[in-house]
Design a protein around this motif. Sequence first.
Motif, PDB file in Angstrom:
ATOM      1  N   ASN A  68      10.761   4.489   8.364  1.00 22.22           N
ATOM      2  CA  ASN A  68       9.849   4.108   7.286  1.00 22.22           C
ATOM      3  C   ASN A  68      10.185   4.880   6.020  1.00 22.22           C
ATOM      4  O   ASN A  68      10.342   6.090   6.052  1.00 22.22           O
ATOM      5  CB  ASN A  68       8.416   4.365   7.717  1.00 22.22           C
ATOM      6  CG  ASN A  68       8.078   3.609   8.984  1.00 22.22           C
ATOM      7  OD1 ASN A  68       8.452   4.019  10.076  1.00 22.22           O
ATOM      8  ND2 ASN A  68       7.391   2.507   8.833  1.00 22.22           N
ATOM      9  N   CYS A  69      10.249   4.168   4.911  1.00 22.70           N
ATOM     10  CA  CYS A  69      10.733   4.780   3.674  1.00 22.70           C
ATOM     11  C   CYS A  69       9.655   4.765   2.600  1.00 22.70           C
ATOM     12  O   CYS A  69       8.747   5.569   2.605  1.00 22.70           O
ATOM     13  CB  CYS A  69      12.005   4.080   3.227  1.00 22.70           C
ATOM     14  SG  CYS A  69      12.877   4.983   1.933  1.00 22.70           S
ATOM     15  N   GLY A  70       9.725   3.821   1.653  1.00 22.36           N
ATOM     16  CA  GLY A  70       8.744   3.763   0.587  1.00 22.36           C
ATOM     17  C   GLY A  70       7.407   3.226   1.059  1.00 22.36           C
ATOM     18  O   GLY A  70       7.280   2.676   2.157  1.00 22.36           O
ATOM     19  N   THR A  71       6.407   3.360   0.210  1.00 20.38           N
ATOM     20  CA  THR A  71       5.052   2.967   0.576  1.00 20.38           C
ATOM     21  C   THR A  71       4.423   2.112  -0.517  1.00 20.38           C
ATOM     22  O   THR A  71       5.022   1.837  -1.551  1.00 20.38           O
ATOM     23  CB  THR A  71       4.162   4.198   0.807  1.00 20.38           C
ATOM     24  OG1 THR A  71       4.187   5.014  -0.373  1.00 20.38           O
ATOM     25  CG2 THR A  71       4.634   5.013   1.986  1.00 20.38           C
ATOM     26  N   GLY A  72       3.211   1.732  -0.292  1.00 19.43           N
ATOM     27  CA  GLY A  72       2.401   1.037  -1.276  1.00 19.43           C
ATOM     28  C   GLY A  72       0.942   1.260  -0.951  1.00 19.43           C
ATOM     29  O   GLY A  72       0.586   1.571   0.188  1.00 19.43           O
ATOM     30  N   LYS A  73       0.111   1.113  -1.953  1.00 18.22           N
ATOM     31  CA  LYS A  73      -1.337   1.233  -1.777  1.00 18.22           C
ATOM     32  C   LYS A  73      -1.954  -0.065  -2.257  1.00 18.22           C
ATOM     33  O   LYS A  73      -1.805  -0.436  -3.424  1.00 18.22           O
ATOM     34  CB  LYS A  73      -1.872   2.420  -2.574  1.00 18.22           C
ATOM     35  CG  LYS A  73      -3.322   2.763  -2.308  1.00 18.22           C
ATOM     36  CD  LYS A  73      -3.687   4.050  -3.037  1.00 18.22           C
ATOM     37  CE  LYS A  73      -5.085   4.532  -2.683  1.00 18.22           C
ATOM     38  NZ  LYS A  73      -5.414   5.806  -3.361  1.00 18.22           N
ATOM     39  N   GLY A 126      -7.359  -0.714  -0.745  1.00 20.88           N
ATOM     40  CA  GLY A 126      -7.415   0.631  -0.195  1.00 20.88           C
ATOM     41  C   GLY A 126      -6.726   0.846   1.124  1.00 20.88           C
ATOM     42  O   GLY A 126      -6.982   1.853   1.795  1.00 20.88           O
ATOM     43  N   SER A 127      -5.810  -0.030   1.513  1.00 17.46           N
ATOM     44  CA  SER A 127      -5.041   0.188   2.733  1.00 17.46           C
ATOM     45  C   SER A 127      -3.700   0.828   2.384  1.00 17.46           C
ATOM     46  O   SER A 127      -3.331   0.954   1.219  1.00 17.46           O
ATOM     47  CB  SER A 127      -4.832  -1.130   3.482  1.00 17.46           C
ATOM     48  OG  SER A 127      -4.041  -2.019   2.703  1.00 17.46           O
ATOM     49  N   TYR A 128      -2.967   1.206   3.432  1.00 22.18           N
ATOM     50  CA  TYR A 128      -1.680   1.885   3.293  1.00 22.18           C
ATOM     51  C   TYR A 128      -0.581   0.930   3.739  1.00 22.18           C
ATOM     52  O   TYR A 128      -0.666   0.318   4.810  1.00 22.18           O
ATOM     53  CB  TYR A 128      -1.679   3.129   4.174  1.00 22.18           C
ATOM     54  CG  TYR A 128      -0.387   3.907   4.219  1.00 22.18           C
ATOM     55  CD1 TYR A 128      -0.006   4.708   3.157  1.00 22.18           C
ATOM     56  CD2 TYR A 128       0.436   3.881   5.345  1.00 22.18           C
ATOM     57  CE1 TYR A 128       1.160   5.451   3.201  1.00 22.18           C
ATOM     58  CE2 TYR A 128       1.608   4.620   5.409  1.00 22.18           C
ATOM     59  CZ  TYR A 128       1.965   5.405   4.331  1.00 22.18           C
ATOM     60  OH  TYR A 128       3.126   6.140   4.389  1.00 22.18           O
ATOM     61  N   LEU A 129       0.455   0.785   2.919  1.00 13.93           N
ATOM     62  CA  LEU A 129       1.584  -0.066   3.252  1.00 13.93           C
ATOM     63  C   LEU A 129       2.830   0.792   3.408  1.00 13.93           C
ATOM     64  O   LEU A 129       3.109   1.663   2.581  1.00 13.93           O
ATOM     65  CB  LEU A 129       1.816  -1.108   2.159  1.00 13.93           C
ATOM     66  CG  LEU A 129       0.660  -2.054   1.843  1.00 13.93           C
ATOM     67  CD1 LEU A 129       1.067  -3.054   0.774  1.00 13.93           C
ATOM     68  CD2 LEU A 129       0.180  -2.774   3.086  1.00 13.93           C
ATOM     69  N   SER A 130       3.589   0.523   4.457  1.00 17.56           N
ATOM     70  CA  SER A 130       4.787   1.294   4.771  1.00 17.56           C
ATOM     71  C   SER A 130       5.958   0.345   4.983  1.00 17.56           C
ATOM     72  O   SER A 130       5.837  -0.659   5.689  1.00 17.56           O
ATOM     73  CB  SER A 130       4.553   2.118   6.049  1.00 17.56           C
ATOM     74  OG  SER A 130       5.755   2.709   6.497  1.00 17.56           O
ATOM     75  N   GLY A 131       7.110   0.670   4.363  1.00 19.04           N
ATOM     76  CA  GLY A 131       8.288  -0.175   4.492  1.00 19.04           C
ATOM     77  C   GLY A 131       9.239   0.322   5.562  1.00 19.04           C
ATOM     78  O   GLY A 131       9.620   1.491   5.576  1.00 19.04           O
TER      79      GLY A 131
END
Length: 743
Positions: free
Chosen positions: A258-263, A267-272
């Motif tokens: 898992n590298c970059g993320t997003g919000k 209000g949830s967490y996103l993981s690439g």
Amino acid sequence: MNKLNDLAISATDLNDIDSNASQDNHFNSILNARLSRRNWLRGSAVTAATAVMGSMGLSACGGGSDAAAVTPTPEKLLAFTAVPKSLADVVSVPAGYTATALYALGDSLRAATPAYKNDGSDTDFDNRAGDHHDGMEYYGLSAAGAPLASGAERGLLAMNHEATTDEKLSSHFLHVNGGTTSLPRPAAEVDKEVAVHGLSVVEVKKTGSAWATVNNSVFNRRVTPLTDIEIAGPVRGNALVVTKYSPTGTKTRGTINNCGTGKSPWGSYLSGEENWAGYFTRSATDNAARGDKSVASLNRYGRSQGGASRHGWETGGSDDKYARWNLSKIGASNNGSDDYRNELNGMGYIVEMDPYDKTRAISKRTALGRYAHESAAFSVPTVGQQLAVYMGDDSRNEYIYKFVTTAVWAAADANPADRMATGDKYLDSGKLYVAKLAADGTGQWIELAMSNALIQAYSAYKFADLADVLVNARLAADAVGATKMDRPEWCSVNPANGEIYYTLTNNSNRTVNPSGSSQLAPDSANPRAYTDMKGSSAQNGNPNGHIIRFKEGTGAAAATSFTWDVYLFGAESGADASKINLSNLTADQDFSSPDGLAFSPYTGICWIQTDDGAYTDVTNCMMLAAIPGKVGDGAKSTLNYATAAGGNLAVDTFIGKKPTADTLKRFLVGPVGSEITGISETPDGKTMFINIQHPGENTALANIGDPSKYTSQWPANTGYGAGKRPRSATIVITKNDGGRIGS
């Protein structure tokens, strides 16, 4: 991304694998929509609009009353003195700032797990911080421990744990004597290495002026490659994801690399999931055993038959948790329900998690496509308009994507009762697009769908349905002739104007005289091909990378056209200004291999982080602060190259306005061998969290017993924790006068 990058090719260089052999009104509308703005500002994370209005000296309303509007005190951004380049084994920040290690590999998340010894003997990594801290987001808590978007002194850090520092199969810093470097690998070593991958959530709290993690918090959590995860969206239940673990194709086991993320705006967490393919293996005879189009898919995603896995985890034993790392067709079933021939199709997605609620299932959002995902950046939410999610595929000659939701943004969804159900609403239905850039500074978003005649007619792979298009998004992008880019890394949206920035970290296969399918000539969006000397070593292609930016056309987030230019070119300050240092960077600004990139929602500063191998003879990796302009603020330029045939290759490109000392400067330099990555801030903008990944990664396995030969001893050399082995870690940065970061 993993520091095993494009510039130092090795057997474990997963970014360097080139499997692409194909031939081919935002912010103003928010300010004007008063009611929509007020509803939006009630929601998550104070929002970018509040911050940017504050930095512009504009009024911002919050809560439910216009009467509460205030005018923030004006401040000067980038007022700090630039940090000089450095090869020291420390974290350097500007005068007036303090950086402190906060959360490192192996730190305990529960009271029953002992403190980390950092000598290779530690176990129980299901309850410790994982390795290679990467993308990260902050989620506020109230004093009572309830979710609170504006919570600035207590919150949760959700982060990715991308990989491990390894040599010859073994993750050597995790094991007493460096681990086993031949096959089969011992089960105990495999179990430890698997467990340090994935995600973690840790509570952090400020007491006085000091931040610390909260051991045994009810929110603390680890997610590993063995965690049960739902497959959501159009691929759920499809034959392509049927496995022995999930014969119905509705679940998969874990998330990895898992590298970059997003919000998300809710209000949830996103993981690439990035370089996942290299963890798996296939037998040397698997193509014949399969005898179908899955061979083309596996080759396109970098798993040709006979390829060795990164760590040999498939040799850990007979248990199913080891068998899943072998993709070979070894079962007798027609659908793959008795083996793991389809296991790879369950990897390579954006993963969504509720950071506040560990009882809620985690979902892989397949509608956003499958590739080497980096971060996921949302368009500025506007009530009544669709949302876009911008993404990149981090490998040489891969593509830039966006997903446009079917649902339009509703203000009530900024603070929903069920964050994962809201994710279902926005992320499971929509359209996936890939970018095609033209030499005149324009571009098109091309939909990847079965209705696209180019996808229907593609001869290299016959798509069956939308799920097939999404699982094989790279092949679909090949089919429509998308533009091959110099390794798209992180992306972020400028809250001031909605423009989208992508880091293109580097590409060793740009050349004026290409030979073979993997080499490409310079083009308008990737215009440089040159030689960069690192000592006596020549690095060819585009070793220093660049940052490109898009401005959407008519239709806002749902637009199918855009304009673009190159915001910044990475380069040494002394490099040729006509061919290499096209942005005229000075010694206080020069950088190489941009990777992490994020706009502060609170100050509007664009933070640029590097993961470099080209300039590391001069400086360790770094983070810069920028105040960018807008697409089109610079000028068209032409680069001329002499060809092998004695001709001239003229490449037109568009270069953004040259930065000044007031709009770009270096803010941080990291320890030896580290990548600077992961960035998040508290909602008051006064605390920043940064991840320092893989310090000392070039330490040889043979030196594992001699700390004096470690290339880095950070953060132990700052007094943090036991032992001297280097550890990936999160640092916390504050300003000594209590002000906002970057001012």
